[in-house]
Design a protein around this motif. Structure first.
Motif, PDB file in Angstrom:
ATOM      1  N   ASP A  32      53.839  24.965  51.143  1.00 16.74           N
ATOM      2  CA  ASP A  32      52.541  25.182  51.525  1.00 16.74           C
ATOM      3  C   ASP A  32      51.909  25.489  52.254  1.00 16.74           C
ATOM      4  O   ASP A  32      51.035  26.171  52.493  1.00 16.74           O
ATOM      5  N   LEU A  33      52.631  25.435  53.605  1.00 19.44           N
ATOM      6  CA  LEU A  33      51.907  25.227  54.920  1.00 19.44           C
ATOM      7  C   LEU A  33      52.048  27.045  54.839  1.00 19.44           C
ATOM      8  O   LEU A  33      51.315  27.626  55.850  1.00 19.44           O
ATOM      9  N   ASP A  34      53.362  27.428  55.121  1.00 19.87           N
ATOM     10  CA  ASP A  34      53.353  29.256  54.741  1.00 19.87           C
ATOM     11  C   ASP A  34      52.318  29.682  54.088  1.00 19.87           C
ATOM     12  O   ASP A  34      52.224  31.082  54.228  1.00 19.87           O
ATOM     13  N   SER A  35      52.133  28.948  52.625  1.00 19.89           N
ATOM     14  CA  SER A  35      50.798  29.982  52.017  1.00 19.89           C
ATOM     15  C   SER A  35      49.919  29.971  52.805  1.00 19.89           C
ATOM     16  O   SER A  35      49.022  30.853  52.842  1.00 19.89           O
ATOM     17  N   VAL A  36      49.629  29.040  53.710  1.00 24.43           N
ATOM     18  CA  VAL A  36      48.011  28.718  54.017  1.00 24.43           C
ATOM     19  C   VAL A  36      48.473  29.349  55.365  1.00 24.43           C
ATOM     20  O   VAL A  36      47.351  30.552  55.681  1.00 24.43           O
ATOM     21  N   VAL A  37      49.826  29.836  56.337  1.00 18.88           N
ATOM     22  CA  VAL A  37      49.664  30.693  56.979  1.00 18.88           C
ATOM     23  C   VAL A  37      49.416  32.183  57.109  1.00 18.88           C
ATOM     24  O   VAL A  37      48.642  33.159  57.454  1.00 18.88           O
ATOM     25  N   SER A  38      49.906  32.539  55.658  1.00 17.68           N
ATOM     26  CA  SER A  38      49.705  33.537  55.399  1.00 17.68           C
ATOM     27  C   SER A  38      48.663  34.065  54.306  1.00 17.68           C
ATOM     28  O   SER A  38      47.971  34.652  55.403  1.00 17.68           O
ATOM     29  N   LEU A  39      47.821  33.152  54.326  1.00 12.99           N
ATOM     30  CA  LEU A  39      45.908  32.980  53.954  1.00 12.99           C
ATOM     31  C   LEU A  39      45.242  33.838  55.214  1.00 12.99           C
ATOM     32  O   LEU A  39      44.565  34.754  55.226  1.00 12.99           O
ATOM     33  N   ALA A  40      45.479  32.672  56.253  1.00 15.18           N
ATOM     34  CA  ALA A  40      45.002  32.957  57.395  1.00 15.18           C
ATOM     35  C   ALA A  40      45.157  34.229  58.048  1.00 15.18           C
ATOM     36  O   ALA A  40      44.245  34.642  58.238  1.00 15.18           O
ATOM     37  N   LYS A  41      46.522  34.435  58.262  1.00 14.85           N
ATOM     38  CA  LYS A  41      46.523  35.811  58.416  1.00 14.85           C
ATOM     39  C   LYS A  41      46.038  36.635  58.317  1.00 14.85           C
ATOM     40  O   LYS A  41      45.656  37.927  58.157  1.00 14.85           O
ATOM     41  N   ALA A  42      46.072  37.153  56.775  1.00 16.16           N
ATOM     42  CA  ALA A  42      45.767  38.240  55.527  1.00 16.16           C
ATOM     43  C   ALA A  42      43.860  38.165  55.976  1.00 16.16           C
ATOM     44  O   ALA A  42      43.403  38.698  56.075  1.00 16.16           O
ATOM     45  N   LEU A  43      42.949  36.951  55.960  1.00 14.78           N
ATOM     46  CA  LEU A  43      41.860  36.940  56.439  1.00 14.78           C
ATOM     47  C   LEU A  43      41.658  37.531  57.577  1.00 14.78           C
ATOM     48  O   LEU A  43      40.256  38.193  57.601  1.00 14.78           O
ATOM     49  N   LEU A  44      42.368  37.212  58.562  1.00 18.57           N
ATOM     50  CA  LEU A  44      41.868  37.416  59.520  1.00 18.57           C
ATOM     51  C   LEU A  44      42.204  38.898  59.744  1.00 18.57           C
ATOM     52  O   LEU A  44      41.090  39.379  60.790  1.00 18.57           O
ATOM     53  N   SER A  45      42.638  39.716  59.228  1.00 18.70           N
ATOM     54  CA  SER A  45      43.155  41.417  59.215  1.00 18.70           C
ATOM     55  C   SER A  45      41.764  41.671  58.753  1.00 18.70           C
ATOM     56  O   SER A  45      40.975  42.597  58.719  1.00 18.70           O
ATOM     57  N   ASP A  46      41.182  40.934  57.158  1.00 15.47           N
ATOM     58  CA  ASP A  46      40.644  41.718  56.896  1.00 15.47           C
ATOM     59  C   ASP A  46      39.401  41.326  57.502  1.00 15.47           C
ATOM     60  O   ASP A  46      38.292  42.256  57.207  1.00 15.47           O
ATOM     61  N   THR A  47      38.733  40.294  58.202  1.00 17.38           N
ATOM     62  CA  THR A  47      37.557  40.099  58.968  1.00 17.38           C
ATOM     63  C   THR A  47      37.263  40.918  60.595  1.00 17.38           C
ATOM     64  O   THR A  47      36.273  41.250  60.307  1.00 17.38           O
ATOM     65  N   LYS A  48      38.577  41.330  61.192  1.00 15.93           N
ATOM     66  CA  LYS A  48      38.553  42.568  61.577  1.00 15.93           C
ATOM     67  C   LYS A  48      37.841  43.789  60.742  1.00 15.93           C
ATOM     68  O   LYS A  48      37.315  44.545  61.235  1.00 15.93           O
TER      69      LYS A  48
END
Length: 199
Positions: free
Chosen positions: A41-57
């Motif tokens: 579950d934490l791996d999924s949260v990490v993946s979503l957070a990194k994707a959102l970081l890229s989208d936000t940039k």
């Protein structure tokens, strides 16, 4: 004749226990599904957070190209990020995940407010809507993880946000929100990876 037929049928059922209704002696019970590992579950949260970081940039670059606004822009309602490198190294799941959930909810509320702020940022509405949808997915996954770890969710009560005074104020608020969200997600991605390694 009939009783001999019944005896033969019962003998056949004894040879094939799977045909017998109900539990059969001598057969092992079906194995229970193993509980899923919270690290997945934490791996999924990490993946979503990194994707959102890229989208936000990417969105911040788009915002700067469409609505150039020099200087530093501030907004009092933004979460304050003041965690030192030492605090990051000593991060604990209970405090960090609860704080992350609460802060990301504040950002979601700010995105909703920005989308209602008037016509100034309407040309970017599709991108704003997509970003908010991604943030919602991250929050749902984070809530699931908090529930799995039996950790409390933070309170959702927050004071109302004032309307922007002008279209230019909405643009400045957009710069402040996305600059802050980009920095926050960069910290959150690092913190989540450290937490993952501790589980």
């Amino acid at each position: 004749m009939t009783s001999a037929l019944w005896r033969a049928l019962l003998a056949l059922l004894g040879l094939w226990p799977g045909l017998w209704p109900g539990p059969c002696p001598g057969l092992a019970a079906a194995p229970r599904p193993r509980p899923t590992d919270p690290r997945a579950d934490l791996d999924s949260v990490v993946s979503l957070a990194k994707a959102l970081l890229s989208d936000t940039k990417a969105f911040l670059a788009l915002l700067k190209s469409r609505f150039p606004a020099e200087g530093e822009h501030k907004l009092d309602s933004l979460p304050v990020l003041s965690m030192s490198a030492l605090e990051l190294a000593n991060i604990q799941a209970a405090a960090a995940l609860g704080r992350l959930s609460g802060d990301l909810r504040r950002y979601r509320r700010l995105l909703e407010w920005l989308r209602r702020a008037g016509p100034a940022l309407r040309p970017l509405e599709p991108e704003l809507g997509a970003l908010q949808a991604r943030l919602d997915r991250l929050l749902r996954r984070l809530d699931h993880l908090l529930s799995r770890l039996s950790l409390a969710r933070p309170s959702a009560s927050q004071p109302p946000l004032p309307a922007p005074g002008s279209p230019w104020a909405a643009v400045q608020a957009g710069h402040a929100i996305f600059h802050s969200l980009h920095l926050y997600l960069d910290w959150a991605s690092r913190a989540l990876v450290l937490l993952r390694n501790k589980l």
